[in-house]
Design an enzyme around this catalytic site. Sequence first.
Site, mmCIF file in Angstrom:
data_model
loop_
_atom_site.group_PDB
_atom_site.id
_atom_site.type_symbol
_atom_site.label_atom_id
_atom_site.label_comp_id
_atom_site.label_asym_id
_atom_site.label_seq_id
_atom_site.Cartn_x
_atom_site.Cartn_y
_atom_site.Cartn_z
ATOM 1 N N GLY A 83 0.795 -1.226 0.000
ATOM 2 C CA GLY A 83 0.000 0.000 0.000
ATOM 3 C C GLY A 83 0.821 1.266 0.000
ATOM 4 O O GLY A 83 0.301 2.352 -0.275
ATOM 5 N N GLU A 84 2.109 1.155 0.307
ATOM 6 C CA GLU A 84 2.940 2.360 0.430
ATOM 7 C C GLU A 84 3.395 2.841 -0.948
ATOM 8 O O GLU A 84 3.907 2.078 -1.768
ATOM 9 C CB GLU A 84 4.155 2.045 1.306
ATOM 10 N N ALA A 85 3.201 4.135 -1.199
ATOM 11 C CA ALA A 85 3.464 4.696 -2.520
ATOM 12 C C ALA A 85 4.909 4.506 -2.966
ATOM 13 O O ALA A 85 5.175 4.144 -4.124
ATOM 14 C CB ALA A 85 3.114 6.178 -2.526
#
Length: 419
Positions: free
Chosen positions: A179-181
């Site tokens: 989920g981390e960009a």
Amino acid sequence: IHFYKRDLILALLWHDTMRMNHSQPVVDLSSIAAAFPDLTSEERQLLLDIRRRKAELLVEISQLKDEITDISTEIDAMDTEEGAKQKNLAMGKKKFNMDPKKGIEFLILQNLVKETPEDVAQFLYKEEGLNKTAIGDYLGEKNDFNEAVLKAFVELHDFTDLILVQALRQFLWSFRLPGEAQKIDRMMETFASRYCQLNPDIFTNTDTCYVLSFAIIMLNTSLHNPSVKDKPSPEQFITMNRGINDGENLPRELLISLYDSIKTEPFKIPEDDGNDLMHTFFNPDKEGWLWKQGGRYKSWKRRWFILNDNCLYYFEFTTDKEPRGIIPLENIKIREVADRSKQHCFELFCSGNEVIKACKTDSEGKVVEGKHTVYRMSASTEEEKDDWIKCIQQSISHNPFYDMLAVRKKKVQRPVSSN
């Protein structure tokens, strides 16, 4: 007399067999003649031959016993080593699914995986029973070793002569995007480089491949997510990707084929096993009891909260396996508030008084969409409230990836020449 002598020889042989490990048998004719004067010379020779053969057999039996003992020892050792290896491998995979870094460290310590990016990548790519989310988290970590593992992992994929959608299907099936960009950015950049390396004549540079890959992923969401009412048309997809090939347009037939492929068959997201929730809740950013105010009825209920993966989960009891509700923290804000009935309060809210995209389990066990515009919680102490606000603030995401994508798109989207 003949039968008497025959029985005597048999009795002597039986006697010799019973004492075979205690004394050496007599194996010369003079000794036999002295011991058994009633036997004829032929009978003495027969007894001598039998005793010699018996002695040879005893030696062979002894050697066979030794060999069997050695082989049994080796088999036992092999069984023990193999059993221990399989047990450590199973333990290592469980550790990996709960905490990828600790799992790999354990496997390396047990000599099950070599401490090289190539060997770790092979393990992540081929080993069964690994949590796909954990693989994605490990590959996305920002340090030299993990980035080398990511490169080796992507190089295990062969995208030669595959259209971009097919390559993405293969790539996104081998793990779950985190989920981390920043993690997504590193992983998709590595993918784009690998694809362009194997297919050098399709795009002018890797940034074009990168931008188009995400356009395809977003198209997949738009076409197949039931909550998206206005589905993009082929023309809209073409317009969205205008000028991304170093200022030039990509071939129309290429974009139409990509659109049709996604419309016909959506991406398959790999399903994780039963350890998926365990992985999510095993190492949370923060957990603890809070009082939560209801939506329709403003009563307060004590709930166990877990903060992890940009989401806030709440449970009725700490032993519950499934959460009662999930609050995604995407585009959410947090603030301190005063409440007449509770102390140490804070609340989550959307700008513009929008409904927060959350879900919960109703009284019948069905998952329903939440209707809160705010979620108000109360901590037991001022320090606990401040710590929750700090941790949630750090976890809140406003989709920074799209900012990064916009920057990269601007880089490749120069004005198209009028000629």
